[in-house]
Design an enzyme around this catalytic site. Sequence first.
Site, mmCIF file in Angstrom:
data_model
loop_
_atom_site.group_PDB
_atom_site.id
_atom_site.type_symbol
_atom_site.label_atom_id
_atom_site.label_comp_id
_atom_site.label_asym_id
_atom_site.label_seq_id
_atom_site.Cartn_x
_atom_site.Cartn_y
_atom_site.Cartn_z
ATOM 1 N N HIS B 63 0.815 -1.088 0.039
ATOM 2 C CA HIS B 63 0.063 -0.112 -0.020
ATOM 3 C C HIS B 63 0.897 1.311 -0.020
ATOM 4 O O HIS B 63 0.624 2.240 -0.697
ATOM 5 C CB HIS B 63 -0.933 0.139 1.253
ATOM 6 C CG HIS B 63 -1.943 1.027 1.150
ATOM 7 N ND1 HIS B 63 -3.266 0.726 0.603
ATOM 8 C CD2 HIS B 63 -2.171 2.091 1.604
ATOM 9 C CE1 HIS B 63 -3.855 1.775 0.771
ATOM 10 N NE2 HIS B 63 -3.361 2.651 1.383
ATOM 11 N N HIS B 109 -10.416 1.933 -1.205
ATOM 12 C CA HIS B 109 -10.684 1.387 0.187
ATOM 13 C C HIS B 109 -11.446 -0.002 -0.141
ATOM 14 O O HIS B 109 -12.527 -0.162 0.758
ATOM 15 C CB HIS B 109 -11.507 2.406 1.015
ATOM 16 C CG HIS B 109 -10.557 3.101 2.164
ATOM 17 N ND1 HIS B 109 -11.177 3.565 3.257
ATOM 18 C CD2 HIS B 109 -9.492 3.232 2.379
ATOM 19 C CE1 HIS B 109 -10.247 4.019 4.018
ATOM 20 N NE2 HIS B 109 -9.217 3.993 3.464
ATOM 21 N N GLN B 255 -10.909 2.061 10.182
ATOM 22 C CA GLN B 255 -10.887 3.340 10.722
ATOM 23 C C GLN B 255 -12.505 3.732 10.803
ATOM 24 O O GLN B 255 -13.232 3.181 9.910
ATOM 25 C CB GLN B 255 -10.080 4.407 10.032
ATOM 26 C CG GLN B 255 -8.774 3.940 9.580
ATOM 27 C CD GLN B 255 -8.786 3.185 8.217
ATOM 28 O OE1 GLN B 255 -9.735 2.525 7.955
ATOM 29 N NE2 GLN B 255 -7.366 3.149 7.650
#
Lengths: 232, 765
Positions: B63, B109, B255
């Site tokens: 990432h 995402h 998150q």
Amino acid sequence: MKVAVVTFPGSNCDYDLYKAVQQVGAEAEFVWHRERGLDRFDAVLLPGGFSYGDYLRPGAIARMSPVMEDVIPFAEKGGPVLGICNGFQVLCEAGLLPGALVRNDSLKFRSHDVRLRVERVDTLFTSDYAQGQILRIPIAHGDGNFEADTDTLKALEDSGRVVFRYVDASGEPTEAANPNGSWHNIAGITNEAGNVLGMMPHPERAMEELLGSTDGVALFTSLVSSLSGASA
Amino acid sequence: MSQAEGTATATPVPPREGDPEITSEVVADHGLSPEEYQRVRKIMGRDPTFTELGVFSAMWSEHCGYKNSKRLLRLLPTKAPWVIQGPGENAGVIDVGDGYALAFKIESHNHPSAVEPYQGAATGVGGILRDIFTMGARPVAVLDSLRFGDLDSGRVRYLFGGVVRGVGDYGNCVGIPNIGGEVQFDRGYEGNPIVNAMCLGLMKHEDLITASASGTGSPLMAVGARTGRDGIHGATFASEELSEDADESSRPQVQVGDPFTEKLLLEASLELIASGAISGIQDMGAAGITSSASEMAGRGGSGVEMEMTDVPIREEGMTPYEILLSESQERMLVVAEPGREDEVRRILEKWELEAAVIGRVTDDGMFRVLENGQVVADIPALPLTEGCPTYEREGVESDEIRALREADLSEHLIPEGDLTKSFLLVLGSPNVASKRWIYHQYDTTVRTATAVRPGGDAGVVRIRGTDRAVAATTDCNGRFVYLEPRTGAMAAVAEAARNLVCVGATPTAITNNLNFGNPLKAHIYYQLREAVLGMRDACEAFETPVTGGNVSLFNETDGRAIYPTPVVGMVGVIDDVSKIVRQAFRNVGDDIVLLGDNSGELGGSEYLYVTADLVAGHPPSVDLEKERALQQAVLRMNHDRLLVSAHDCSEGGLACALAECALGDGESPLGVRAAVDEDLRPVVSLFGESQGRIVVSCDPSKTDEVLRTAKRYGVPARRIGSVSAAEEGFALEARGASVSAPLDALADVYFGALPRIMDAPVSDR
């Protein structure tokens, strides 16, 4: 004439409203929610957005902002106050308008054009419209379902304080034309004195052909001409 | 010694009390191979501490470190005279004229959204907004590019509904209009959805700011939300395959977003940049403080020193390891001008946010972390950010996929039964049907600049105070890429460019999001390499360089990879808003002209998927020269104001494209009378998804000029029919076969498909 556009933390239509006021030739000024003193303004506008993230309840925290301690007396003295979308929610929470705006009946955020019928043209905000005129204006809200107790609703209807209603293309307030479940298809109301207007649709987003509609322009020209008429 | 290994050296750091001992298992848990760990030891000149291992693990994850894709990404064209900022910054930036610059980027995402769709998608939008406003640009539009499995699965409906709500709630609250995107439903994405979010931001050229830390002694400040324990090791998580139990055990790595704080942070950041009190700013995104601080030091050619006990935290007892790797949202790292820290604090206070000095810029090239004055990590910054090992792997096509591509489709060319039935089936497939159910949950008109809303070929926002506008689209048909990666990737770029010219915009640049499976598998690496090569060729042909993007690998569930999905987010410029063209037919009697030829493939089409449950065959070929000529021709016609409408032919073929032009937004549909005479089976004429075709309509007095212009550019063109009154309905013929239906039947199928699936009571499903 000078128009205050209040910015609460989380307001996001303040800039659009500011530009709409300018477009009709009036002077606009941003007022941060902590600022005090609205005496120098001829009208106060509460914009759409998500003041305080809509946390707790839309408008519930914003109505406790310092600026509201000045908005309330300004309205009580007859000063024109317009609340759009979240601004409408703040006005209801502050008790300047009756009723409440609860979750849309679809339980979803709804964002698209709606048709509104102008029910009253003898207000500060609608004098440049024709009675019964059908407007095409965007909505964008998750909590626009207007509710009030039976007596309040009756009083609103009896005294002609419903200014805008959701209608279909032929002007009928049908269930299909109602985007959020509002009682009596109510989209906008005034207070008893008629100087405070709250509405869920966004007239400031219907100011240019390029963006899809100019049906909001007359609301702002109405306000400006009624104010310049009053001060003349 | 290479430059990346640098000259800065790590000093001995004693192990921190309470930290685990570093064993080969601990190293493996951090996603580092034994060879990579040896490389860490070489850079450090000693064994790393546990904290240091965590930092390397995050920075050398796919990432952050792009270890499996970097060498391929270097093949992409990145330069053009209008490119102001290419890859390597928070976002790419291009010149759009009249002193304005456009910052734009796409980001994935996928993993968080597979586990917790609402928060995963919401924080995806939050992250991409921050990438834009940290460039000094005000976000003006969001697009979302989504992929899910088939909607007959309850789990997929849950993921789809949650993702849409997450994208909507976040963008709506911050007040950024959603202007478009795409969604595809196919069993190839079952279990591993794709959630890519793109953002566009506008600024004046002089407001551009970059994310670098320079000026020895300058204070480093953490601004915005406090640091908590959420999202620790999210970057490493995003670089692994999902397993069956991932949805439960991985939740803590997802998150949680707070769009209200984001809105305040957006306003505060733009005010900070305008004040001149800061010299650099970066989002604490993937890998949190670790990546923001080390990347800023790396870009600035400097070092940083940070005291962890000065970082505002949400909960007591956080270790340096946790603070460094937290991915708590809505946080920024800024480099303040020395002596102006109070000014920074005042601006943040006005927006009811916090700012704290957590360290300073140094000149020793080290990424140094202290806890109560004790050094707990001391790493050479440049090797940390640039020294991540990169791999080039062996790529081999899978035999299984090759067999699918070569499959004999002849039995599907002669359909049984009524073609109109097939037409309604394709038009009402969630992949073709109106996406209103999605974008009616997104605020599309806030900021009063949206000239073309979602539902058109591309979204358009005007630039206030000028005659200009910018247009954007996201495109990729994963089935095409799956069947033939190079062709499929070219098709993604070509379709994006066609979408832009259909609204009147000149294609200018792209941002890409490479969503693939596990690159350690040879057939996946093959897909990745081929797709990058296809993208390279198309971007070169169209002069649309790549200014940045995102790579999301390891998109697999229980060993099964998604379709390779290199999403293209393309932007374009319109120099005169009065020339914006729309998709819908407008006037009865207008001529309908088809530009481009049908190249005859049915492979990978929606028709095959809905009528035969098949993803097979050769996907449509792409002729880049012809595509380019088509784009030029349409732009010319538009410049000469010949066109009333324009629409790209894609999913569902010509029949569905014409139906979309006829239905428009459903307010005032018009009829269609058209016939095509191609040397092809009717099924292919009607539903083939051949590239390089655009349907336009024009006043009959302009038809000759439209045809002449096409000829001048070498683009095949013929009048195929005309727009008729709504009562006359829809009728399209192809060599004796025909599809026809009244408009309300088409509208019901087209607009009703998604609501019928998504809003039905559970018992009715």
